[in-house]
Motif scaffolding. Sequence first.
Motif, PDB file in Angstrom:
ATOM      1  N   SER A  33       0.841  -1.192   0.000  1.00 49.47           N
ATOM      2  CA  SER A  33       0.000   0.000   0.000  1.00 49.47           C
ATOM      3  C   SER A  33       0.877   1.244   0.000  1.00 49.47           C
ATOM      4  CB  SER A  33      -0.873  -0.005   1.262  1.00 49.47           C
ATOM      5  OG  SER A  33      -1.454   1.267   1.458  1.00 49.47           O
ATOM      6  N   ILE A  34       0.398   2.308  -0.646  1.00 50.87           N
ATOM      7  CA  ILE A  34       1.170   3.552  -0.603  1.00 50.87           C
ATOM      8  C   ILE A  34       0.653   4.494   0.490  1.00 50.87           C
ATOM      9  CG2 ILE A  34       1.926   3.476  -3.010  1.00 50.87           C
ATOM     10  CD1 ILE A  34      -0.280   5.708  -3.481  1.00 50.87           C
ATOM     11  N   GLY A  35      -0.356   4.082   1.250  1.00 55.79           N
ATOM     12  CA  GLY A  35      -0.824   4.936   2.340  1.00 55.79           C
ATOM     13  C   GLY A  35      -2.246   4.609   2.730  1.00 55.79           C
ATOM     14  N   ASP A  36      -2.664   5.136   3.858  1.00 55.41           N
ATOM     15  CA  ASP A  36      -3.990   4.834   4.377  1.00 55.41           C
ATOM     16  C   ASP A  36      -5.057   5.744   3.775  1.00 55.41           C
ATOM     17  OD1 ASP A  36      -2.970   2.801   5.878  1.00 55.41           O
ATOM     18  OD2 ASP A  36      -2.798   3.978   7.719  1.00 55.41           O
ATOM     19  N   TYR A  37      -5.266   5.578   2.494  1.00 59.67           N
ATOM     20  CA  TYR A  37      -6.316   6.280   1.775  1.00 59.67           C
ATOM     21  C   TYR A  37      -6.585   5.444   0.532  1.00 59.67           C
ATOM     22  CZ  TYR A  37      -1.807   7.742  -0.009  1.00 59.67           C
ATOM     23  OH  TYR A  37      -0.500   7.731  -0.436  1.00 59.67           O
ATOM     24  N   VAL A  38      -7.715   5.693  -0.113  1.00 59.95           N
ATOM     25  CA  VAL A  38      -8.052   4.888  -1.286  1.00 59.95           C
ATOM     26  C   VAL A  38      -7.962   5.759  -2.538  1.00 59.95           C
ATOM     27  CG1 VAL A  38      -9.855   3.534  -2.428  1.00 59.95           C
ATOM     28  CG2 VAL A  38      -9.541   3.360   0.041  1.00 59.95           C
ATOM     29  N   ILE A  39      -7.273   5.276  -3.551  1.00 59.61           N
ATOM     30  CA  ILE A  39      -7.234   5.952  -4.852  1.00 59.61           C
ATOM     31  C   ILE A  39      -7.952   5.052  -5.857  1.00 59.61           C
ATOM     32  CG2 ILE A  39      -5.175   7.291  -4.316  1.00 59.61           C
ATOM     33  CD1 ILE A  39      -3.530   5.268  -5.843  1.00 59.61           C
ATOM     34  N   SER A  40      -8.151   5.552  -7.070  1.00 61.41           N
ATOM     35  CA  SER A  40      -9.057   4.821  -7.951  1.00 61.41           C
ATOM     36  C   SER A  40      -8.405   3.666  -8.703  1.00 61.41           C
ATOM     37  CB  SER A  40      -9.706   5.781  -8.941  1.00 61.41           C
ATOM     38  OG  SER A  40      -8.701   6.380  -9.707  1.00 61.41           O
ATOM     39  N   GLY A  41      -7.076   3.658  -8.754  1.00 60.53           N
ATOM     40  CA  GLY A  41      -6.431   2.569  -9.473  1.00 60.53           C
ATOM     41  C   GLY A  41      -4.972   2.424  -9.086  1.00 60.53           C
ATOM     42  N   GLY A  42      -4.421   1.253  -9.362  1.00 53.53           N
ATOM     43  CA  GLY A  42      -3.052   0.968  -8.968  1.00 53.53           C
ATOM     44  C   GLY A  42      -1.995   1.681  -9.806  1.00 53.53           C
ATOM     45  N   GLU A  43      -2.401   2.278 -10.942  1.00 52.69           N
ATOM     46  CA  GLU A  43      -1.399   2.866 -11.847  1.00 52.69           C
ATOM     47  C   GLU A  43      -0.629   4.008 -11.179  1.00 52.69           C
ATOM     48  OE1 GLU A  43      -4.439   1.997 -12.760  1.00 52.69           O
ATOM     49  OE2 GLU A  43      -3.931   0.357 -14.118  1.00 52.69           O
ATOM     50  N   THR A  44      -1.360   4.954 -10.584  1.00 48.36           N
ATOM     51  CA  THR A  44      -0.643   6.071  -9.953  1.00 48.36           C
ATOM     52  C   THR A  44       0.147   5.581  -8.739  1.00 48.36           C
ATOM     53  OG1 THR A  44      -2.765   6.653  -8.972  1.00 48.36           O
ATOM     54  CG2 THR A  44      -2.000   8.036 -10.771  1.00 48.36           C
ATOM     55  N   ALA A  45      -0.381   4.566  -8.053  1.00 47.58           N
ATOM     56  CA  ALA A  45       0.372   3.987  -6.930  1.00 47.58           C
ATOM     57  C   ALA A  45       1.669   3.359  -7.441  1.00 47.58           C
ATOM     58  CB  ALA A  45      -0.477   2.952  -6.200  1.00 47.58           C
ATOM     59  N   SER A  46       1.597   2.763  -8.635  1.00 47.34           N
ATOM     60  CA  SER A  46       2.802   2.119  -9.169  1.00 47.34           C
ATOM     61  C   SER A  46       3.873   3.166  -9.488  1.00 47.34           C
ATOM     62  CB  SER A  46       2.473   1.283 -10.409  1.00 47.34           C
ATOM     63  OG  SER A  46       2.355   2.092 -11.565  1.00 47.34           O
ATOM     64  N   TYR A  47       3.437   4.384  -9.856  1.00 46.54           N
ATOM     65  CA  TYR A  47       4.405   5.476 -10.073  1.00 46.54           C
ATOM     66  C   TYR A  47       5.235   5.689  -8.801  1.00 46.54           C
ATOM     67  CZ  TYR A  47       2.218   7.488 -14.352  1.00 46.54           C
ATOM     68  OH  TYR A  47       1.748   7.731 -15.610  1.00 46.54           O
ATOM     69  N   ILE A  48       4.531   5.678  -7.675  1.00 45.56           N
ATOM     70  CA  ILE A  48       5.186   5.961  -6.390  1.00 45.56           C
ATOM     71  C   ILE A  48       6.192   4.858  -6.064  1.00 45.56           C
ATOM     72  CG2 ILE A  48       4.794   6.417  -3.919  1.00 45.56           C
ATOM     73  CD1 ILE A  48       3.138   8.363  -5.443  1.00 45.56           C
ATOM     74  N   VAL A  49       5.740   3.613  -6.221  1.00 50.75           N
ATOM     75  CA  VAL A  49       6.623   2.488  -5.918  1.00 50.75           C
ATOM     76  C   VAL A  49       7.851   2.542  -6.833  1.00 50.75           C
ATOM     77  CG1 VAL A  49       6.856  -0.024  -5.904  1.00 50.75           C
ATOM     78  CG2 VAL A  49       4.729   1.030  -5.120  1.00 50.75           C
ATOM     79  N   LEU A  50       7.583   2.724  -8.120  1.00 43.62           N
ATOM     80  CA  LEU A  50       8.663   2.723  -9.110  1.00 43.62           C
ATOM     81  C   LEU A  50       9.651   3.868  -8.836  1.00 43.62           C
ATOM     82  CD1 LEU A  50       9.160   0.847 -11.392  1.00 43.62           C
ATOM     83  CD2 LEU A  50       7.877   2.343 -12.913  1.00 43.62           C
ATOM     84  N   ASP A  51       9.121   5.036  -8.542  1.00 46.20           N
ATOM     85  CA  ASP A  51       9.976   6.199  -8.297  1.00 46.20           C
ATOM     86  C   ASP A  51      10.843   5.973  -7.061  1.00 46.20           C
ATOM     87  OD1 ASP A  51      11.102   8.717  -8.315  1.00 46.20           O
ATOM     88  OD2 ASP A  51       9.204   9.803  -8.309  1.00 46.20           O
ATOM     89  N   SER A  52      10.255   5.415  -6.008  1.00 48.28           N
ATOM     90  CA  SER A  52      11.024   5.218  -4.777  1.00 48.28           C
ATOM     91  C   SER A  52      12.098   4.143  -4.956  1.00 48.28           C
ATOM     92  CB  SER A  52      10.098   4.871  -3.609  1.00 48.28           C
ATOM     93  OG  SER A  52       9.524   3.599  -3.797  1.00 48.28           O
ATOM     94  N   VAL A  53      11.846   3.183  -5.825  1.00 48.92           N
ATOM     95  CA  VAL A  53      12.796   2.073  -6.031  1.00 48.92           C
ATOM     96  C   VAL A  53      13.892   2.452  -7.038  1.00 48.92           C
ATOM     97  CG1 VAL A  53      13.035  -0.257  -7.003  1.00 48.92           C
ATOM     98  CG2 VAL A  53      11.161   0.251  -5.421  1.00 48.92           C
ATOM     99  N   LEU A  54      13.484   3.018  -8.182  1.00 54.21           N
ATOM    100  CA  LEU A  54      14.442   3.249  -9.279  1.00 54.21           C
ATOM    101  C   LEU A  54      15.589   4.161  -8.863  1.00 54.21           C
ATOM    102  CD1 LEU A  54      12.217   3.713 -12.458  1.00 54.21           C
ATOM    103  CD2 LEU A  54      13.697   1.778 -11.893  1.00 54.21           C
TER     104      LEU A  54
END
Length: 229
Positions: free
Chosen positions: A130-151
Amino acid sequence: MFKVKIFTLYPEFFPGPFDKGIYGNALEKKIWNLNIINIRDFAEDKHKTVDDTPYGGGTGMVMRADVVANSLDNNLESKEKIYYLSPRGRLLNQEIAKKISKEKSLNILCGHFEGVDQRVLDNRNIEEISIGDYVISGGETASYIVLDSVLRLIPGVLGNEASILDESFENGLLEYPQYTKPQIWQENKVPEVLLSGDHAKIKHWRLSQSEAITRDRRPDLWQKHNKKN
Ligand code: SAH
């Protein structure tokens, strides 16, 4: 090369920001690569159905187990790890980003609607994140966060590796305040100590600022930091 695969119903979200700037350069240098898999391509009926109503009733739609599993199985080795982005997952933090950055690849499953049929999550090597305790509409923007923090943690991606070591969370503390030119802005001066050229004194000042900010804003991090030290 660090291999990224993203499973999504909305491939048009990608590469988004990731073929530009530092990540674009790193793509060109083949430090990493990006593969986008359109889950819809793995639907088997003529309407390319990817979702259906939930058993037991309720609002919204659920992504079908067979279609999602098909997309994964056709693109991954059988035991390969997949991160499913979900508000029920383990909370992403710097430690998790660092762990992922040391792996050879990163496979991300983006959910939509009410999420994915539980049976896929139970029957593939999937970890929910999870990227945080809130709900967003899809995993795509969440994947930006994961990818940015990892890359940015992958060697060769950022120009100055040393800057990573000095950032928030690296030592369990939030970062100290930063200043640049002009030296006086709207009558506000840069703290004197930063102009002193005395590196030991600067280091000490920065640490005490980091500690004060962490204690004030994030008692949870402060407590953890104190336990460690
Ligand atoms: N019904 C679900 C929410 C679905 S939101 C629930 O209550 O738990 C639709 C999709 O957005 C999810 O499948 C997930 O992939 C993504 N998503 C929403 N919030 C997220 C979060 N905090 N972190 C990561 N992914 C999230």
